[in-house]
Design a protein around this motif. Structure first.
Motif, PDB file in Angstrom:
ATOM      1  N   ARG A  73       2.371   7.254  -6.880  1.00 27.16           N
ATOM      2  CA  ARG A  73       1.430   8.287  -7.324  1.00 27.16           C
ATOM      3  C   ARG A  73       1.696   9.659  -6.733  1.00 27.16           C
ATOM      4  N   HIS A  74       2.513   9.734  -5.686  1.00 24.81           N
ATOM      5  CA  HIS A  74       2.721  11.022  -5.020  1.00 24.81           C
ATOM      6  C   HIS A  74       4.176  11.448  -5.139  1.00 24.81           C
TER       7      HIS A  74
ATOM      8  N   LYS B 237      -5.929  -0.386   5.994  1.00 28.28           N
ATOM      9  CA  LYS B 237      -6.353   0.178   4.707  1.00 28.28           C
ATOM     10  C   LYS B 237      -7.038   1.532   4.905  1.00 28.28           C
TER      11      LYS B 237
ATOM     12  N   GLY C 293       0.812  -1.214   0.000  1.00 31.88           N
ATOM     13  CA  GLY C 293       0.000   0.000   0.000  1.00 31.88           C
ATOM     14  C   GLY C 293       0.842   1.259   0.000  1.00 31.88           C
TER      15      GLY C 293
ATOM     16  N   LEU D  78      -4.251   3.989   5.232  1.00 32.77           N
ATOM     17  CA  LEU D  78      -3.601   4.249   3.947  1.00 32.77           C
ATOM     18  C   LEU D  78      -4.428   5.201   3.094  1.00 32.77           C
ATOM     19  N   ALA D  79      -5.744   5.065   3.159  1.00 35.52           N
ATOM     20  CA  ALA D  79      -6.610   5.956   2.388  1.00 35.52           C
ATOM     21  C   ALA D  79      -6.479   7.400   2.864  1.00 35.52           C
TER      22      ALA D  79
ATOM     23  N   LEU E  91      -1.202  13.125   1.435  1.00 37.90           N
ATOM     24  CA  LEU E  91      -0.023  13.261   0.580  1.00 37.90           C
ATOM     25  C   LEU E  91      -0.301  14.175  -0.605  1.00 37.90           C
TER      26      LEU E  91
ATOM     27  N   CYS F 235      -4.204  14.889   7.724  1.00 37.21           N
ATOM     28  CA  CYS F 235      -4.425  13.569   8.323  1.00 37.21           C
ATOM     29  C   CYS F 235      -5.464  13.642   9.435  1.00 37.21           C
TER      30      CYS F 235
ATOM     31  N   ASP G  73      -3.240   8.802   1.680  1.00 31.43           N
ATOM     32  CA  ASP G  73      -3.342   9.118   0.259  1.00 31.43           C
ATOM     33  C   ASP G  73      -3.826  10.552   0.078  1.00 31.43           C
TER      34      ASP G  73
ATOM     35  N   GLU H 254       2.556   1.717  -3.331  1.00 31.50           N
ATOM     36  CA  GLU H 254       1.613   2.198  -4.337  1.00 31.50           C
ATOM     37  C   GLU H 254       1.381   3.699  -4.173  1.00 31.50           C
ATOM     38  N   LEU H 255       1.306   4.168  -2.942  1.00 28.59           N
ATOM     39  CA  LEU H 255       1.190   5.611  -2.706  1.00 28.59           C
ATOM     40  C   LEU H 255       2.407   6.350  -3.247  1.00 28.59           C
TER      41      LEU H 255
ATOM     42  N   ASP I 223       2.112  17.067  -1.815  1.00 26.76           N
ATOM     43  CA  ASP I 223       2.526  17.202  -3.211  1.00 26.76           C
ATOM     44  C   ASP I 223       2.522  18.654  -3.674  1.00 26.76           C
TER      45      ASP I 223
END
Length: 453
Positions: free
Chosen positions: A359-360, A435, A352, A438-439, A445, A407, A442, A355-356, A449
């Motif tokens: 994308r970030h 999970k 997880g 992690l969401a 982040l 967060c 996401d 994967e983040l 960014d």
């Protein structure tokens, strides 16, 4: 108050007012902080008096390894309080003896004698005292990227900036660079290079400091607050060999990494290395009652068979703390918590988080093991410039503050240190909870960014 109770902001305001009037907080400018008033906690969550609930991705200070309010540990503390709430450390007490036995059964090698303290810093203090008395030497080597506690000797062994204000008693402390490939001080490009060059650097440091005067090398097996940098293959074995060659005591600090955090009972198990002394605290009883200690090898313990050890604490092996440790270790065994931590790390957190990272652009590196992970946040992946400067505060720390606020807004309490967020939920965090966290990361982040270049 439970998550199902009605919010009670009036009580929350009174709790905060009393805190602000009388509580002096650690590591803080007292007039600049705004502590959250906590109404309760259970499992992986805690909540405030306004009805806000947070998934705790900090495990307190990385100590609630079995979550908050585990009923079996709470019951054990209550039972012990009714039977023998306290007793002096010079006596044999059932809870103390059993806690020592259970810990010794799980430590590597012959670390079978346990000296109990009230926490991790005192464990480090006494480990260094043991090493110096055993060897008759004075110097101790520690890594720059490290944290070993806030008492007098422990803070001077610490590498991170919290040492600076108290750096007046460092006699005998020598610092060196431990391996960290992402920000290699040795210009390495592979783990093998980083391992070899870090070991050469350590041996050179020993040679120039004089090996005959060095009592110990202390390392966090996997550094915690400093960034969760898992050592490259062969590094800890190499340090062990160097210590053996020069008669230096190897101390592994497992205050944060021990008791399931890395997906094994101790991080040393992952690397097949047995130290001469090992410090522990935090997860030994999930932080329910203050407890720490030093696991001592047979050789060092024998030094004090006929010679008194000049150290002790009034509350060493406190019955309530030891009863909590016995219950916690039994819970971890009965419920398969250590294996679960390894499983969640391998199947949920690691994939997880990676994967983040894909994308970030603010994520420079993902590293860790078990339920012990760090995201290194950067302005640029190409230059690896940290998202905020080293030891930043005030306006300089704004990007990480914005990430943290995002967060919390979405119900996740993050662990933030400098330009990193650590992902350190309880070892028994569920797959769904992991999970969920992690969401939220996401979404947060995406805020980080915005500060990238």
């Amino acid at each position: 108050m439970t998550p199902h109770d009605a919010p009670d902001p009036r009580t929350g305001a009174a709790v905060k007012a009393a805190d602000r009037a009388h509580v002096f907080h650690s590591w803080s400018a007292q007039g600049l902080i705004d502590p959250l008033a906590v109404a309760g906690a259970e499992g992986s969550y805690f909540w405030d008096y306004d009805g806000n609930r947070y998934l705790d991705f900090t495990s307190g200070l990385v100590f609630t390894n079995i979550g908050y309010q585990h009923p079996k540990v709470v019951a054990a503390i209550q039972e012990q309080a009714g039977k023998l709430a306290t007793f002096a450390p010079a006596f044999a007490v059932e809870a103390r003896s059993e806690a020592a036995r259970l810990i010794a059964e799980r430590t590597p090698g012959d670390l079978d004698k346990i000296f109990f303290t009230n926490g991790g810093a005192e464990a480090v203090e006494n480990a260094i005292r043991l090493a110096r008395l055993h060897t008759g030497r004075h110097k101790v080597l520690s890594a720059f990227r490290s944290y070993h506690g806030a008492t007098a000797q422990a803070i001077n062994l610490t590498g991170d900036p919290r040492r600076w204000a108290s750096d007046t008693g460092s006699a005998g402390v020598v610092r060196f660079w431990a391996p960290f490939l992402y920000r290699s001080p040795f210009y390495s490009t592979t783990e093998a290079e980083e391992c070899a060059r870090a070991l050469t650097h350590l041996e050179d440091t020993i040679a120039f400091e004089g090996p005959a005067g060095i009592a110990a090398i202390i390392l966090e097996t996997v550094p915690g607050t400093a960034g969760i940098m898992t050592p490259p293959p062969g590094y800890l074995a190499g340090v062990r060999e160097i210590c053996d060659r020069y008669g230096i005591v190897l101390v592994l600090d497992e205050v944060m990494s021990g008791f399931g955090r890395t997906g094994s009972w101790f991080a040393a198990d992952l690397y097949g290395v047995t130290p001469d002394l090992m410090t522990f605290a935090k997860g030994v009883n999930s932080g329910y009652v203050p407890l720490g200690g030093v696991a001592i090898s047979a050789e060092i313990a024998a030094t004090f068979d006929k010679r008194p050890f000049p150290g002790g604490l009034t509350y060493s092996g406190h019955p309530l703390a030891c009863a909590a440790a016995v219950a916690t270790i039994n819970v971890m065994e009965d419920e398969g918590v250590v294996g679960h931590a390894a499983h969640i790390g391998a199947t949920v957190l690691e994939p997880g988080l990676r994967e983040l990272a894909e994308r970030h652009p603010s994520v420079g590196e993902v590293r860790g093991t078990g339920v012990f992970w760090a995201l290194e946040l950067v302005k640029s992946r190409e230059t690896r410039e940290p998202l905020v400067p080293y030891n930043a505060s005030g306006a300089d720390a704004a990007p990480m503050a914005a990430f943290g606020a995002a967060c919390k807004k979405n119900g996740l309490w993050p662990f933030i240190n400098m330009n990193r967020t650590h992902v350190v939920p309880p070892c028994n965090v569920s797959e769904a909870e992991a999970k969920e966290g992690l969401a939220v990361l996401d979404a947060a982040l995406a805020v980080a960014d915005e500060y990238t270049t």
